[in-house]
Scaffold this active site. Structure first.
Site, short mmCIF file in Angstrom:
data_model
loop_
_atom_site.label_atom_id
_atom_site.label_comp_id
_atom_site.label_asym_id
_atom_site.label_seq_id
_atom_site.Cartn_x
_atom_site.Cartn_y
_atom_site.Cartn_z
N CYS A 24 24.58 12.90 -31.57
CA CYS A 24 23.92 11.79 -32.22
C CYS A 24 23.30 12.42 -33.68
CB CYS A 24 22.57 11.19 -31.54
SG CYS A 24 23.20 10.75 -29.77
N ARG A 67 29.55 14.87 -37.01
CA ARG A 67 28.80 15.18 -35.79
C ARG A 67 29.83 14.74 -34.52
NH1 ARG A 67 23.66 17.46 -36.98
NH2 ARG A 67 22.96 17.08 -35.05
N TRP A 90 26.27 9.20 -29.77
CA TRP A 90 27.29 9.79 -28.97
C TRP A 90 26.70 9.59 -27.42
CZ3 TRP A 90 27.97 13.52 -25.42
CH2 TRP A 90 29.18 13.82 -25.09
N ASN A 132 17.94 11.59 -30.58
CA ASN A 132 18.97 12.46 -30.41
C ASN A 132 18.43 13.35 -29.22
OD1 ASN A 132 20.97 14.38 -30.24
ND2 ASN A 132 20.59 15.19 -32.49
N GLY A 133 19.43 13.42 -28.15
CA GLY A 133 19.16 14.40 -26.91
C GLY A 133 19.07 13.62 -25.64
N GLU A 175 42.64 30.07 -28.08
CA GLU A 175 42.18 29.27 -29.28
C GLU A 175 43.30 28.21 -29.52
OE1 GLU A 175 39.60 28.44 -30.60
OE2 GLU A 175 39.93 27.88 -32.42
N LYS A 206 42.67 24.38 -29.77
CA LYS A 206 42.94 23.49 -31.24
C LYS A 206 44.06 22.36 -31.10
CE LYS A 206 40.35 24.53 -32.89
NZ LYS A 206 39.23 25.44 -32.94
N GLU A 238 42.34 19.44 -28.65
CA GLU A 238 41.23 18.72 -29.00
C GLU A 238 41.72 17.69 -30.01
OE1 GLU A 238 37.77 20.72 -30.72
OE2 GLU A 238 39.04 22.17 -31.64
N HIS A 296 52.43 34.38 -11.77
CA HIS A 296 51.54 34.25 -11.12
C HIS A 296 51.04 32.71 -10.83
CE1 HIS A 296 51.05 38.49 -10.51
NE2 HIS A 296 50.82 38.66 -11.91
N LYS A 336 30.65 17.56 -33.03
CA LYS A 336 30.66 18.72 -33.90
C LYS A 336 29.86 19.77 -33.26
CE LYS A 336 31.96 21.50 -37.20
NZ LYS A 336 33.18 22.45 -36.73
#
Ligand code: M6R
Length: 610
Positions: A2, A27, A74, A98-99, A483, A487, A490, A506, A605
């Site tokens: 948020c 964000r 969010w 926010n939180g 990584e 990428k 996402e 395996h 973000k």
């Protein structure tokens, strides 16, 4: 997560709030809204669409007033909907938050018993009701009620409250979620981060944890939660408003990928001196900087965690220091055994990631020798609360997918491990010199690798219509495979997994068929032969391979295998340089899949809640 913007001014604030919200879009959010006060009346507009839609609503319906609060949400409690979007209003009070209020259910039941009815499913409306209850039903002055309500809640928050009866004053507070106060001339502002306020001010106050701020056009007072006044410091930001424009690029992510040569140059600026590493720019640095360290624990999330995994290889190889890496959300909830002379390292782009911060706070009472953070945001909580802070200096990173933050984190880790290797006499002057020379060549080497851009754009077409993908690497390139997979998933929404290539047989080899592209990072190093055997295992099962190599491989391109040769480079730079084409691959796959590159669905973000 948020984003909050609030303003109290002598001019109309809706344009300031909307511009601030646009600048917080990166964000991540799923709905947005704003509320202004004019002649003691609220105008409150909300939407589940983007900030541009909110701007259109403001243009059409008007949103007058010289005080206002605004929000990008969010969702945590309750689906994304207009009802759940902020601001929330009860009586004369409006709030953005926010939180997460962890004890909201308990408070809600008590408030229902007092006759409160709730329109939304949010924890925010409960917090507002608690403030309202104490101010209106218990008759406390608003600031006292505000502080008491905050002492009653558990969880994290950055909030801004406006009272339409007294719109000259904004009440704000933070605990566990970030906010900054922006100082103007006869106007003042609040926002989740400085980027939102750069068009209106460069002067900021960063209130500590557990602060309440009382803000008018001409004054800013900061208190603790018991309303004892706190001293504040004004900081000038050197970021300019343009630092968050896309320039000639189509997306922030693309811009940030191509900014890496310059960002890497900034990271090493002043940190390489006459063939040695100079870390005097690390905040907290002393002559004995980390001299007695025998163990390292690295804690981080997501991409920053992957940087930590690479760091482990370097700390052990270059400095001979035993190291382990953990995901912050796991570390914070287990009982870790801390060995003597251990250094606690956190890595974070934002410096506000809730789990990483909580791990640092936990570690501060666990017997570590010291804490050091590697972070991109100088004014962040992580930087302020760590004993030592090494800034990555990547510049503002707006795309949700971390790119330049990651490669600059890697460079900080390489500098740090080389430094530790020399102070602990694990590497000699010649070896140190060689690494420093390689680091000096890194910006040019990165530019050269980025020249593969067009080739990768064409390669991405081979991923069109694919739903799954494997990334393989060995040794220090294994975290780079992780990584690359992160990428790709996402931003393109292609399911991707990174594996240590030796682990293939395996289990994951069962997945190999012509519909499962396999990307391999295969630089010229001592494990190349082993990796080639793993590649053959994939070929033998009809897999389609995309191998990033440096030309020394025995593999040849054919109908099953595409070799993408990158320029030769010093092995110490491989993790950084091989990351770049994987970022480009993810970017071009996302373009083909038509996803929202800079703000992928469901992602934020800066993950400021657990
Ligand atoms: O700000 P941080 O580096 O602490 O963020 C950690 C992760 O949320 C972040 O790296 C995330 O995984 C990125 N979106 C990956 O591109």
């Amino acid at each position: 997560m948020c984003g909050i913007v609030a303003a109290v001014a002598q001019r109309q604030v809706a344009p300031i709030l909307l511009e601030g919200l646009s600048r917080l879009e990166y964000r991540g959010y799923d709905s947005c809204g704003l509320c202004t006060v004019n002649q003691h009346e609220f105008t409150c507009l909300k939407t589940v669409e983007k900030v541009t839609a909110l701007k259109a609503m403001v243009q059409k319906q008007g949103c007058p007033g010289t005080t206002g609060i605004a929000h990008t949400r969010w969702a945590t409690h309750g689906e994304p909907s207009v009802t759940n979007a902020h601001p929330h209003i009860i009586g004369d009070l409006a709030l953005v938050h926010n939180g997460i209020i962890e004890n909201f259910a308990e408070l809600k039941n008590a408030l229902i018993a007092e006759g409160y009815e709730f329109k939304s499913q949010t924890d925010t409306e409960v917090l507002l009701a608690e403030i309202h209850f104490l101010a209106v039903k218990k008759g406390l002055p608003l600031k006292t009620a505000f502080a008491k309500a905050l002492r009653n809640v558990k969880g994290s928050y950055a909030i801004a409250l406006v009272d339409r009866k007294n719109p000259e004053t904004l009440l704000c507070a933070r605990q566990g979620s970030p906010f900054v106060i922006g100082l103007g001339i006869e106007e003042n502002f609040v926002a989740s981060d400085v980027l939102a306020l750069l068009p209106v001010t460069h002067r900021f106050i960063y209130p500590e944890e557990g602060s309440i701020a009382e803000i008018t056009v001409s004054s800013v007072k900061v208190f603790d939660l018991n309303l004892n006044e706190r001293k504040t410091e004004i900081c000038e930001s050197d970021l300019d408003a343009e630092s968050i424009s896309k320039g000639k690029y189509r997306h922030f992510m693309q811009k940030e990928i191509f900014e890496q040569p310059q960002a890497l140059e900034h990271t090493s600026l002043g940190r390489i001196c006459d063939g040695t590493v100079d870390l005097s720019s690390v905040r907290g640095f002393t002559a004995d900087f980390l001299k007695n360290i025998e163990n390292i624990k690295i804690v981080a999330c997501g991409t920053s965690y992957h940087a930590g995994l690479v760091g482990k290889y370097w700390f052990e190889e270059l400095a001979g220091i035993s190291s382990s890496v953990e995901i912050a959300s796991e570390y914070r909830y287990r009982k870790a055994v801390v060995k003597p002379h251990s250094l606690f390292i956190t890595i974070s782009q934002s410096g506000e990631t809730a789990d990483t911060l909580a791990s640092l706070r936990l570690a501060q009472n666990q017997g570590y020798e010291a804490s050091l953070c590697i972070c991109n945001v100088a004014a962040s909580s992580l930087v302020r609360e760590s004993d030592y802070a090494m800034l990555t200096r990547a510049g503002a990173e707006i795309g949700v997918a971390s790119t330049k933050a990651f490669t600059t984190q890697l460079l900080c880790l390489l500098l740090l491990s080389t430094y530790l290797g020399t102070v602990q006499k694990k590497i000699n002057d010649t070896q140190c010199n060689e690494i420093c020379n390689a680091i000096s060549e890194l910006p040019n080497a990165a530019s050269e690798v980025l020249e593969c851009d067009h080739r990768i754009a064409l390669l991405a077409e081979r991923f069109a219509g694919k739903h799954h993908c494997l990334f393989l690497g060995r040794g220090i390139m294994y975290p780079i495979a992780l990584e690359g997979a992160l990428k790709l998933k996402e931003i393109s929404y292609i399911h991707a997994e990174g594996y240590a290539a030796g682990e293939l047989k395996h289990g994951p080899i069962a997945l190999i068929d012509e519909n499962m592209p396999v990307v391999v990072v295969a630089p010229d190093n001592e494990l190349l032969g082993k990796l080639e055997s793993n590649i053959e295992e994939v070929r033998a099962r009809g897999g389609k391979l995309f191998v990033f190599s440096q030309g020394k491989t025995n593999l040849k391109s054919d109908s099953q295998t595409e070799i993408i040769a990158l320029p030769a480079s010093n092995p110490v730079l491989h993790p950084i340089l091989f990351t770049l084409p994987l970022q480009l691959l993810a970017y071009y796959c996302a373009l083909i899949n038509g996803t929202d590159v800079d703000q992928p669905r469901n992602l934020a973000k800066s993950v400021t809640v657990e």
